[in-house]
Design a protein around this motif. Structure first.
Motif, mmCIF file in Angstrom:
data_model
loop_
_atom_site.group_PDB
_atom_site.id
_atom_site.type_symbol
_atom_site.label_atom_id
_atom_site.label_comp_id
_atom_site.label_asym_id
_atom_site.label_seq_id
_atom_site.Cartn_x
_atom_site.Cartn_y
_atom_site.Cartn_z
ATOM 1 N N ASN A 1 0.809 -1.218 0.000
ATOM 2 C CA ASN A 1 0.000 0.000 0.000
ATOM 3 C C ASN A 1 0.848 1.277 0.000
ATOM 4 N N PRO A 2 1.737 1.449 -0.984
ATOM 5 C CA PRO A 2 2.561 2.662 -1.021
ATOM 6 C C PRO A 2 1.727 3.903 -1.348
ATOM 7 N N ASN A 3 2.076 5.001 -0.718
ATOM 8 C CA ASN A 3 1.413 6.278 -0.994
ATOM 9 C C ASN A 3 2.207 7.141 -1.958
ATOM 10 N N SER A 4 3.515 6.897 -2.039
ATOM 11 C CA SER A 4 4.370 7.709 -2.909
ATOM 12 C C SER A 4 5.330 6.799 -3.661
ATOM 13 N N ALA A 5 5.700 7.244 -4.861
ATOM 14 C CA ALA A 5 6.617 6.451 -5.691
ATOM 15 C C ALA A 5 7.416 7.376 -6.592
ATOM 16 N N LEU B 1 0.952 4.303 -12.072
ATOM 17 C CA LEU B 1 0.701 4.322 -10.625
ATOM 18 C C LEU B 1 -0.273 5.436 -10.235
ATOM 19 N N LYS B 2 -0.140 6.593 -10.876
ATOM 20 C CA LYS B 2 -1.037 7.701 -10.584
ATOM 21 C C LYS B 2 -2.434 7.452 -11.140
ATOM 22 N N LYS B 3 -2.506 7.021 -12.365
ATOM 23 C CA LYS B 3 -3.774 6.889 -13.080
ATOM 24 C C LYS B 3 -4.637 5.774 -12.512
ATOM 25 N N HIS B 4 -4.046 4.655 -12.160
ATOM 26 C CA HIS B 4 -4.827 3.491 -11.760
ATOM 27 C C HIS B 4 -4.861 3.241 -10.259
ATOM 28 N N PHE B 5 -3.914 3.858 -9.510
ATOM 29 C CA PHE B 5 -3.872 3.620 -8.069
ATOM 30 C C PHE B 5 -3.813 4.901 -7.249
ATOM 31 N N ASN B 6 -3.817 6.041 -7.936
ATOM 32 C CA ASN B 6 -3.786 7.354 -7.285
ATOM 33 C C ASN B 6 -2.614 7.491 -6.320
ATOM 34 N N ILE B 7 -1.484 6.910 -6.680
ATOM 35 C CA ILE B 7 -0.263 7.050 -5.898
ATOM 36 C C ILE B 7 0.434 8.349 -6.308
ATOM 37 N N GLN C 1 12.230 10.911 0.561
ATOM 38 C CA GLN C 1 12.281 9.476 0.319
ATOM 39 C C GLN C 1 10.876 8.980 -0.007
ATOM 40 N N TYR C 2 10.789 7.821 -0.631
ATOM 41 C CA TYR C 2 9.527 7.349 -1.202
ATOM 42 C C TYR C 2 9.193 5.942 -0.712
#
Length: 251
Positions: free
Chosen positions: A43-47, A61-67, A110-111
């Motif tokens: 469950n990462p919030n940032s990448a 990651l942004k488009k499909h998981f809103n990360i 850091q991510y």
């Protein structure tokens, strides 16, 4: 001697020679099953995607998981990036973009996830480039690296028909046991390395090849795809990619 096998002019020429770069990054994009599994488990919030221009995985990651996603690359062609974002219904505000040399880049940020897909094989010192990934990783964060496998049939095609591109790659880095050892030496845990992709071959310059080479290429491609569709397995000779996944120790 420089650590890299490429430079800015190489990448500018490479990307400006490409067509069809602006396409929708769908949910079934390459490595989607591996990334979906990582997201489900951690469950990462940032990448941050390193060396990933035009940013397909940051977009995925942004488009499909809103990360919250960041793209860092040594060379960014801003018009191409704008076109890719637009066709994915995103804007420059949705993806943070950092155009910088990773070897001179310092930041306290850091991510939760650090990933690269087709980066580390362009450097002589494999351990050093992987360590740059780890520096950007939060304690407990997950590292995801993929690189091509040029030690099998795909590599034979590259070396035989596109030697110039082949020489831009550190073939020694394409070794799961080496990657496993490096990851553990860097203090990472839950290390997993594997061949991946069933079967595929490609040539960056295929359109410039003779008709005979194209026919040969197509026959090998079809034979390999048929075999691995009936008997799905991963191997050094057939699999087109190598994958490394690991986690950073918690404090």
């Amino acid at each position: 001697m420089s650590n890299t096998l490429t430079d800015r002019s190489f990448w500018r020429n490479y990307w400006e020679s490409k067509t069809g770069l602006a396409f929708p990054v769908n949910r079934n994009y390459l490595f989607h099953s591996l990334l979906s599994d990582i997201i489900k488990r951690f469950n990462p919030n940032s990448a941050i995607e390193l060396g990933g221009f035009p940013g397909y995985y940051a977009i995925f990651l942004k488009k499909h998981f809103n990360i919250t996603s960041t793209l860092l690359d040594y060379f960014v062609h801003h018009q191409i990036l704008e076109d890719v974002l637009k066709v994915n219904n995103l804007t420059g505000d949705d993806i943070q973009v950092i155009e910088a040399d990773l070897f001179n880049y310092t930041t306290p940020t850091q991510y939760d996830m650090v990933l690269s897909c087709g980066l580390i094989e362009h450097f002589y010192d494999t351990k050093d480039i992987i360590s740059r990934h780890v520096q950007l990783l939060k304690p407990g964060g997950v590292l995801f690296i993929t690189l091509p496998n040029f030690k099998g049939i795909n590599g034979w095609f590259q070396k035989r028909f596109d030697k110039e591109n082949y020489m831009k790659h550190n073939i020694d880095s394409m070794n799961p046991k080496l990657l496993d050892s490096i990851a553990k030496d860097l203090g990472l845990k839950e290390v997993r390395t594997a061949y991946y992709g069933g079967f595929s071959i490609w040539l960056e310059n295929k359109e410039q090849m003779s008709a005979l080479v194209k026919i040969f290429f197509k026959l090998v491609w079809m034979a390999g795809k048929t075999l691995t569709k009936i008997f799905r397995f991963e191997s050094k000779q057939l699999s087109p990619y190598i994958v490394l996944e690991a986690r950073k120790q918690t404090l």
